[in-house]
Design a protein around this motif. Structure first.
Motif, PDB file in Angstrom:
ATOM      1  N   LYS A 141     -21.957  36.539 -36.585  1.00  0.00           N
ATOM      2  CA  LYS A 141     -22.361  35.272 -36.846  1.00  0.00           C
ATOM      3  C   LYS A 141     -21.602  34.422 -37.577  1.00  0.00           C
ATOM      4  O   LYS A 141     -20.916  34.763 -38.525  1.00  0.00           O
TER       5      LYS A 141
ATOM      6  N   TYR B 116     -20.961  30.663 -39.443  1.00  0.00           N
ATOM      7  CA  TYR B 116     -21.729  29.580 -40.175  1.00  0.00           C
ATOM      8  C   TYR B 116     -20.870  28.366 -40.495  1.00  0.00           C
ATOM      9  O   TYR B 116     -19.580  28.554 -40.889  1.00  0.00           O
TER      10      TYR B 116
ATOM     11  N   GLU C   6     -23.456  26.227 -45.051  1.00  0.00           N
ATOM     12  CA  GLU C   6     -24.264  26.961 -44.703  1.00  0.00           C
ATOM     13  C   GLU C   6     -23.921  28.232 -45.279  1.00  0.00           C
ATOM     14  O   GLU C   6     -24.276  29.516 -44.973  1.00  0.00           O
TER      15      GLU C   6
ATOM     16  N   GLU D 102     -25.821  30.962 -46.892  1.00  0.00           N
ATOM     17  CA  GLU D 102     -26.927  31.786 -45.920  1.00  0.00           C
ATOM     18  C   GLU D 102     -26.145  32.841 -45.394  1.00  0.00           C
ATOM     19  O   GLU D 102     -26.556  34.044 -45.053  1.00  0.00           O
ATOM     20  N   ALA D 103     -24.709  32.519 -45.209  1.00  0.00           N
ATOM     21  CA  ALA D 103     -23.821  33.773 -44.869  1.00  0.00           C
ATOM     22  C   ALA D 103     -23.869  34.885 -45.657  1.00  0.00           C
ATOM     23  O   ALA D 103     -23.970  36.192 -45.449  1.00  0.00           O
TER      24      ALA D 103
END
Ligand SMILES: NC(=O)c1ccc[n+]([C@@H]2O[C@H](COP(=O)([O-])OP(=O)(O)OC[C@H]3O[C@@H](n4cnc5c(N)ncnc54)[C@H](OP(=O)(O)O)[C@@H]3O)[C@@H](O)[C@H]2O)c1
Length: 269
Positions: free
Chosen positions: A242, A244, A248, A251-252
């Motif tokens: 993913k 980011y 963010e 969140e990573a």
């Protein structure tokens, strides 16, 4: 675990996180000889989660043109750890190599690098990441939930234990008579270090099977160059689970923290 050893005991040593970077050189200091303004590079630095980063020339190499900044940024520490761990185990073409924890940051590189060395690779991961392991070139893929690879009867010349989910004794059982086991890391740092540092050398004296700890990976420009070559040739392709945006980044880290990232997580600026 290695955050404790390298990142600060009670709080982070560096307020801005991020050790892997890739980008374009904006300016160089007077002692810099290998790089110039405008060069596209990747490597290691402190406080990498930023638009501008100060890095040492010896910790950077030129990014191959056929590789994106995000892919190059995914590689340095995990790739170097995988490379140095496999080298510590004396990897050679034709060997049977087991990568236990093949679907994380280190493991996804270890599978591909071991294949690039010409090894026959068995990858152990969770059920959600088996297809990913096959796509990286693993010859055999085992789900740790449904099969105990250390009891299958199969023997390995080299075992890279990327995580600490199995005991040193279980791994010894799966080693060929002169096989080498290399411990990379674990979330249960103290227990894992005690077993691997104290028991490893003792058990190794009981025969020809060698139980070792790779130590902390060292950032070496030669190794970064070696990895750049693997990227350029297409023998290694970072598996990014993913991306980011910088806003963010927290969140990573949460995704990495759950222990099932499925490759590398990249923050793009
Ligand atoms: N020696 C060094 O210098 C050095 C450098 C970098 C990292 N490390 C250490 O290396 C370790 C791995 O790092 P990483 O970034 O690759 O970790 P990671 O991305 O979190 O990967 C963890 C791996 O463990 C597997 N796993 C999770 N739960 C499991 C279970 N119950 N049984 C068996 N396997 C399980 C995951 O498989 P699924 O997701 O498929 O379930 C995945 O393959 C960490 O402990 C890190 O601190 C050491």
């Amino acid at each position: 675990m290695f955050r404790l050893l390298t990142g600060g005991l009670r709080k982070p040593k560096n307020r801005v996180l991020g050790g892997d970077i890739s980008g374009r050189v904006e300016a160089v200091g007077s002692g810099v000889t290998q790089l110039k303004e405008g060069d596209e590079v990747f490597g290691c630095a402190r406080a990498g989660l930023a638009e501008y980063v100060l890095a040492r020339e010896k910790n950077l190499v030129k990014k191959p043109g056929n590789v994106g900044f995000d892919e190059a940024a995914a590689m340095p520490v995990a790739g170097i750890t995988a490379l140095q761990g496999l080298r510590k185990g004396g990897i050679m073409a034709g060997q049977k190599v087991l990568i236990y924890g093949s679907s994380g940051g280190v493991g996804t590189f270890a599978v591909q690098i071991a294949k690039a060395f010409g090894a026959e690779v068995t990858a152990v991961c969770g059920p959600n990441h088996m297809d990913g392991a096959r796509s990286l070139g693993a010859d055999h893929v085992v789900d740790y939930n449904s099969e105990d690879v250390t009891k299958s009867g199969e023997k390995y010349d080299l075992i890279l234990a990327v995580n600490g989910f199995r005991s040193i004794f279980a791994f010894r059982r799966a080693l060929a008579p002169e096989g080498v086991y290399v411990f990379v890391g674990s979330s249960k740092i103290w227990r894992a270090l005690l077993t691997n540092l104290l028991l490893g050398p003792l058990i190794s004296r009981l025969g020809k099977r060698k139980m070792s700890f790779m130590g902390i990976a060292k950032i070496k420009q030669d190794d970064l160059l070696y990895l750049a070559g693997l990227l350029e040739s297409g023998k290694v392709k970072p598996l990014i689970s993913k991306r980011y945006p910088l806003a963010e980044a927290a969140e990573a880290f949460r995704q990495i923290g759950d222990g099932h990232a499925g490759g590398k997580v990249v923050v793009t600026v």
